[in-house]
Design a protein around this motif. Structure first.
Motif, short mmCIF file in Angstrom:
data_model
loop_
_atom_site.label_atom_id
_atom_site.label_comp_id
_atom_site.label_asym_id
_atom_site.label_seq_id
_atom_site.Cartn_x
_atom_site.Cartn_y
_atom_site.Cartn_z
N LEU A 106 111.97 51.18 43.79
CA LEU A 106 113.17 51.82 44.36
C LEU A 106 114.40 51.57 43.50
CD1 LEU A 106 111.36 52.35 46.80
CD2 LEU A 106 113.19 51.53 48.26
N THR A 107 114.51 50.36 42.96
CA THR A 107 115.69 50.00 42.17
C THR A 107 115.74 50.76 40.84
OG1 THR A 107 115.68 47.79 43.13
CG2 THR A 107 116.94 48.07 41.11
N PHE A 108 114.60 50.88 40.17
CA PHE A 108 114.61 51.41 38.80
C PHE A 108 114.15 52.86 38.67
CE2 PHE A 108 114.85 46.91 37.98
CZ PHE A 108 115.66 46.84 36.86
N ALA A 109 113.41 53.37 39.65
CA ALA A 109 112.83 54.71 39.46
C ALA A 109 113.07 55.68 40.62
CB ALA A 109 111.34 54.58 39.19
N PRO A 250 114.95 40.19 36.09
CA PRO A 250 115.51 39.88 34.76
C PRO A 250 114.72 40.47 33.59
CG PRO A 250 114.60 37.91 35.82
CD PRO A 250 114.64 38.97 36.85
N LEU A 251 113.40 40.57 33.70
CA LEU A 251 112.63 41.12 32.58
C LEU A 251 113.00 42.58 32.33
CD1 LEU A 251 110.47 40.87 30.41
CD2 LEU A 251 108.74 41.40 32.14
N LEU A 252 113.15 43.34 33.40
CA LEU A 252 113.52 44.74 33.24
C LEU A 252 114.96 44.88 32.75
CD1 LEU A 252 111.72 46.40 36.28
CD2 LEU A 252 111.16 46.63 33.88
N ARG A 266 116.52 52.63 26.94
CA ARG A 266 116.06 52.92 28.30
C ARG A 266 114.53 52.92 28.38
NH1 ARG A 266 118.91 52.17 32.63
NH2 ARG A 266 117.57 53.67 33.67
N LEU A 267 113.95 51.83 27.89
CA LEU A 267 112.49 51.72 27.86
C LEU A 267 111.92 51.04 29.10
CD1 LEU A 267 112.13 50.62 24.12
CD2 LEU A 267 111.72 52.90 25.05
N ASP A 268 112.80 50.71 30.06
CA ASP A 268 112.34 49.95 31.23
C ASP A 268 111.28 50.70 32.04
OD1 ASP A 268 114.97 51.28 31.41
OD2 ASP A 268 114.66 51.10 33.56
N VAL A 269 111.29 52.05 32.00
CA VAL A 269 110.29 52.82 32.74
C VAL A 269 108.88 52.54 32.22
CG1 VAL A 269 109.50 55.15 33.30
CG2 VAL A 269 111.94 54.65 33.26
N PHE A 270 108.73 52.42 30.90
CA PHE A 270 107.41 52.13 30.33
C PHE A 270 106.92 50.74 30.74
CE2 PHE A 270 109.18 55.30 27.41
CZ PHE A 270 108.16 56.22 27.41
N PHE A 271 107.86 49.79 30.76
CA PHE A 271 107.46 48.41 31.06
C PHE A 271 107.26 48.19 32.56
CE2 PHE A 271 109.10 48.23 26.82
CZ PHE A 271 108.18 47.41 26.19
N MET A 272 107.81 49.11 33.36
CA MET A 272 107.49 49.08 34.79
C MET A 272 105.99 49.29 35.01
SD MET A 272 110.57 51.13 36.61
CE MET A 272 109.50 51.59 37.95
N LEU A 273 105.38 50.09 34.15
CA LEU A 273 103.93 50.33 34.26
C LEU A 273 103.15 49.02 34.11
CD1 LEU A 273 103.60 53.56 32.08
CD2 LEU A 273 103.49 53.42 34.56
N ALA A 274 103.56 48.21 33.13
CA ALA A 274 102.89 46.92 32.92
C ALA A 274 103.05 46.01 34.13
CB ALA A 274 103.44 46.25 31.67
N LEU A 275 104.25 46.02 34.72
CA LEU A 275 104.49 45.18 35.90
C LEU A 275 103.71 45.68 37.11
CD1 LEU A 275 108.34 44.64 35.43
CD2 LEU A 275 106.52 42.97 35.05
N VAL A 276 103.61 47.00 37.26
CA VAL A 276 102.84 47.56 38.38
C VAL A 276 101.36 47.20 38.25
CG1 VAL A 276 102.05 49.72 39.44
CG2 VAL A 276 104.46 49.42 38.88
#
Length: 366
Positions: A106-109, A250-252, A266-276
């Motif tokens: 919700l916060t990032f996407a 903090p990582l994002l 703005r690469l946080d969307v790609f790294f959200m995949l790793a966290l998911v």
């Protein structure tokens, strides 16, 4: 138990992804300030003692689930009650992790999406996976592990090449001595995420080579501990202690600050995949343990039937567990550590091992 087997390498991958899971999201051990990385490293080292306790219990009862051997150790009534408490703990822990990832999405996407919908979509995929059994979960982990580590290496290279790292943010080391670090170790990092792997005592009976269980558990915890230490070193060196402590994720926030050659940003969307991926595996393992534990305890012949009702209970708990994310974090990092993690992950297993040891010695004498 279903008739399935997993290899030591699959167990290793599941444990690494499980421990990284939600620990990558939160400002882990930030109460130790710039020494947070040291608190994580020491938490990992001390957790080896409790991992050996879990493994020793497994060697006493290699073919039984904990829900069964608790009854053998403590008797039918006390053992059943304790097993039920552990099942509730697994479900509660799964709901907390689900809430973490729902809030992150919700916060990032998806800022306009209701929390319940974001959680429900993830939970439906998890329930589908659970119904396929432990072998499918393990194979999914093998595929996702490679993808996650490719992203991790790429992120590390990008952060270094963008010149964001400030070593002075990590200084001075042990400014207030070792005591504040040890306080964080024995109240936080020893339990979250390292000894949460008590959940894998529910999966060890599926291991095709029981002799490799101890080495696999220790190596997986060692690798995830080193990964979390490096992550926190990077977070603090890029953001500083204050910003790391204030940031929900903090990582994002660190990844968001990447800017290479004025076009990679703005690469946080790609790294959200790793966290998911980490969250998906962690919730899957917790729900699977709750399902087979409940089926075993109440003699239900088809455990997969329980995946929907238990999954929806976890989904409901995730939505109602706290009124906002700040309250959710405070409960998880402060209250839950003392009320749940300490007795369930440390005190009770030690007592179970003591009683099992005495019973085993008595049998040997007879």
């Amino acid at each position: 138990m279903e008739k399935a087997k997993i290899s030591a390498s699959q167990l290793f991958i599941l444990m690494v992804l499980f421990e990284l899971g939600s620990a990558l999201l939160v400002p882990l051990a930030i109460d130790a300030n710039q020494d947070a990385w040291l608190a994580i490293l020491l938490g990992m080292a001390f957790s080896f003692v409790l991992l050996l306790v879990y493994h020793k219990l497994y060697t006493y009862y290699p073919d039984l689930l904990p829900t069964e051997y608790m009854q053998k150790i403590l008797g039918k009534v006390m053992g059943t009650l304790l097993a039920f408490i552990y099942i509730l703990y697994f479900m509660y822990d799964a709901s907390r992790v689900l809430r973490d990832f729902g809030e992150m999405l919700l916060t990032f996407a998806y800022p306009d999406t209701p929390l319940f919908i974001a959680n429900a979509l993830l939970m439906l995929v998890i329930i589908y996976t659970i119904r396929k059994g432990i072998e499918v979960i393990a194979r999914s982990g093998e595929l996702l592990f490679i993808f996650m580590y490719v992203l991790a290496v790429a992120g590390f290279i990008l952060i270094v090449s963008s010149g964001l790292i400030e070593i002075k943010n990590l200084q001075p080391i042990l400014e207030e001595g070792l005591f504040p670090v040890l306080k964080v170790v024995f109240t936080q990092t020893l339990y979250f995420p390292f000894t949460e792997v008590i959940i894998f005592t529910m999966i060890l009976p599926y291991l095709d080579n029981p002799q490799k269980a101890k080495v696999t558990m220790l190596c997986a915890t060692g690798l995830s501990g080193i990964n979390l230490t490096i992550t926190m070193l990077i977070n603090i060196s890029v953001l500083g202690v204050d910003l790391t402590a204030r940031s929900q994720f903090p990582l994002l926030s660190t990844v968001q600050s990447i800017q290479v050659a004025d076009f990679l940003e703005r690469l946080d969307v790609f790294f959200m995949l790793a966290l998911v991926i980490g969250g998906f595996i962690k919730i899957s393992v917790l729900l699977y343990a709750a399902v087979i534990g409940t089926a075993n305890l109440f003699k239900i012949k088809s455990p997969s039937r329980l995946s929907y009702p238990l999954g929806f209970v976890i989904l409901f708990m995730a939505s109602t567990i706290a009124s906002n994310f700040q309250e959710h974090l405070r409960e998880g990092l402060k209250v839950e550590m003392f009320i749940l993690h300490m007795p369930i992950l440390a005190v009770i297993p030690l007592l179970l091992l003591l009683v099992a040891f005495l019973k085993n010695r008595k049998k040997q004498r007879e």
